[in-house]
Motif scaffolding. Structure first.
Motif: not given
Length: 182
Positions: A122-123, A127-130, A178-182
């Motif tokens: 869900d991105d 959003y956290l990085l923004e 899973i972060l690598a897949q993101w």
């Protein structure tokens, strides 16, 4: 709506200490338990978390815009001796606390791979990085920081509690492949 309490100026310092300390983490753990024991609520819970992060981004964007407008007005000399900065300083202080609250809450939820994958899908991480650039003061607030003023909104370059909270949440997400897949 329940998560809106973590974005409420009435419930953060200096107005209140009720969300201070471990309350967001405890609440996040409760959401994690709810999602684990009632899988049919996973989507609703994750949607609520993503909505809270999106609201946080909107609050930050509005704050940055207001600070830039005030800074431009000050540079033009339009506001001589104005006390309007106090309201913006309060808003920045609240924003920093909102970031801490939401990040601590989310960190507990995404500590499970299945929840982390939903958050990433869900991105949520985007959003956290923004939020990161919104935590660093600019203009006169940055100069005040360099001048060692002790206002809570400008007392450390990276607002360590807030940036640490987001960093810990992202690190929690990063422990899964899973972060690598993101």
């Amino acid at each position: 709506k329940l998560l809106d309490m973590f974005l409420s100026e009435e419930l953060v310092m200096p107005r209140s200490r009720c969300l201070h300390s471990d309350c967001p983490s405890i609440f996040g753990t409760s959401i994690d338990e709810l999602m684990r024991h009632h899988p049919n609520l996973k989507t609703s819970c994750m949607n609520a978390l993503i909505l809270a992060v999106r609201k946080l981004v909107s609050i930050g964007q509005a704050l940055v815009t207001a600070e830039e407008e005030e800074e431009a007005s000050l540079v033009k000399g339009a506001i001589a001796g104005s006390t309007g900065t106090t309201e913006l300083e309060d808003r920045r202080t609240y924003f920093i606390q909102y970031v801490c609250n939401i990040s601590q809450l989310i960190e507990q939820v995404v500590s499970r791979a299945e929840h982390a994958s939903l958050f990433l899908a869900d991105d949520g991480a985007q959003y956290l990085l923004e939020i990161f650039p919104m935590l660093i003061p600019t203009g006169s607030q940055f100069l005040a920081l360099c001048g060692c003023l002790s206002n809570p909104s400008v007392n450390s370059l990276g607002h360590f509690p807030a940036t640490n909270a987001i960093t810990m949440t992202i690190k929690t997400l990063g422990q899964f492949e899973i972060l690598a897949q993101w």
